[in-house]
Design an enzyme around this catalytic site. Sequence first.
Site, PDB file in Angstrom:
ATOM      1  N   SER A   1      19.065  -1.792  -3.323  1.00 42.71           N
ATOM      2  CA  SER A   1      18.668  -0.382  -3.566  1.00 42.71           C
ATOM      3  C   SER A   1      19.664   0.108  -4.654  1.00 42.71           C
ATOM      4  O   SER A   1      20.187   1.402  -4.612  1.00 42.71           O
ATOM      5  CB  SER A   1      18.721   0.618  -2.379  1.00 42.71           C
TER       6      SER A   1
ATOM      7  N   LYS B   1      10.460  -1.206   1.433  1.00 42.67           N
ATOM      8  CA  LYS B   1      11.641  -0.540   0.903  1.00 42.67           C
ATOM      9  C   LYS B   1      12.210   0.585   1.811  1.00 42.67           C
ATOM     10  O   LYS B   1      11.299   1.125   2.630  1.00 42.67           O
ATOM     11  CB  LYS B   1      11.298   0.187  -0.401  1.00 42.67           C
TER      12      LYS B   1
ATOM     13  N   LYS C   1      12.011   4.212  -5.856  1.00 44.73           N
ATOM     14  CA  LYS C   1      12.335   2.903  -6.412  1.00 44.73           C
ATOM     15  C   LYS C   1      11.049   2.090  -6.576  1.00 44.73           C
ATOM     16  O   LYS C   1      11.018   1.188  -7.452  1.00 44.73           O
ATOM     17  CB  LYS C   1      13.550   2.021  -6.081  1.00 44.73           C
TER      18      LYS C   1
ATOM     19  N   SER D   1      14.971   6.575  -1.750  1.00 48.52           N
ATOM     20  CA  SER D   1      14.953   5.548  -2.573  1.00 48.52           C
ATOM     21  C   SER D   1      13.382   4.970  -2.714  1.00 48.52           C
ATOM     22  O   SER D   1      13.372   3.724  -3.229  1.00 48.52           O
ATOM     23  CB  SER D   1      16.079   4.510  -2.190  1.00 48.52           C
TER      24      SER D   1
END
Length: 220
Positions: A66, A169, A10, A7
Amino acid sequence: RKLPPASLTKLMTAAVATDQADVSTMITSTVDGPALNAATGSTIMGLTPGMTLSLLDLLYGLLLPSGNDAAIAIAEGIAGTEEKFVELMNDKARSLALDETHFTNSHGLYEDGLSSSAHDMAMLARYVMQNADLREIVKTVEWQPAWDGPPLWNGNRLVSDYEGADGVKIGYTEESQQTIVASASRDGRRIIVSLMHSQDRYSDSVRLFDWSFAQPSACP
């Protein structure tokens, strides 16, 4: 070393989205988040088809819990299809000289060809942290979108638990294991830690932060 970023993908979704549209832009979801979760085990923010939210709220849904549903909604809302949006992601990677990075989707679920490196993700995070809207989002612990649903919570524990942590993140898939790009700022210094295929991303990040902040600044 090239590895799937999970992720952390992202971060590029967010970067391209804010390049292409104002955060006040309204986007209508065609994505069924609960169905996506049931089919793939995806993390979601909880979108349903026909739900209309601002890009800002979708970015919070993308970067805090997320949400894979948020990633797809952003991609489709901005570029028409996820495939066209991914082309923009790869164009952006080239413009940032992320030579070890190639995207195949907007969310980071494992696919052949999805790859990056710890270095490239650190450089991408540094770019993201230059955007005032994104910088504010990734340090937020809790956000209430303009909907009847529950608030969104930041999955990055360091934001709450580590002194000076202000982003950015986390990610996980079975193929990627634990990934993280973490930022912390103290006394005017920002340190970015980037880890791929970690078994304990928080402990690893804290050790690297503690060591880094203990060193003299390389800046004049």
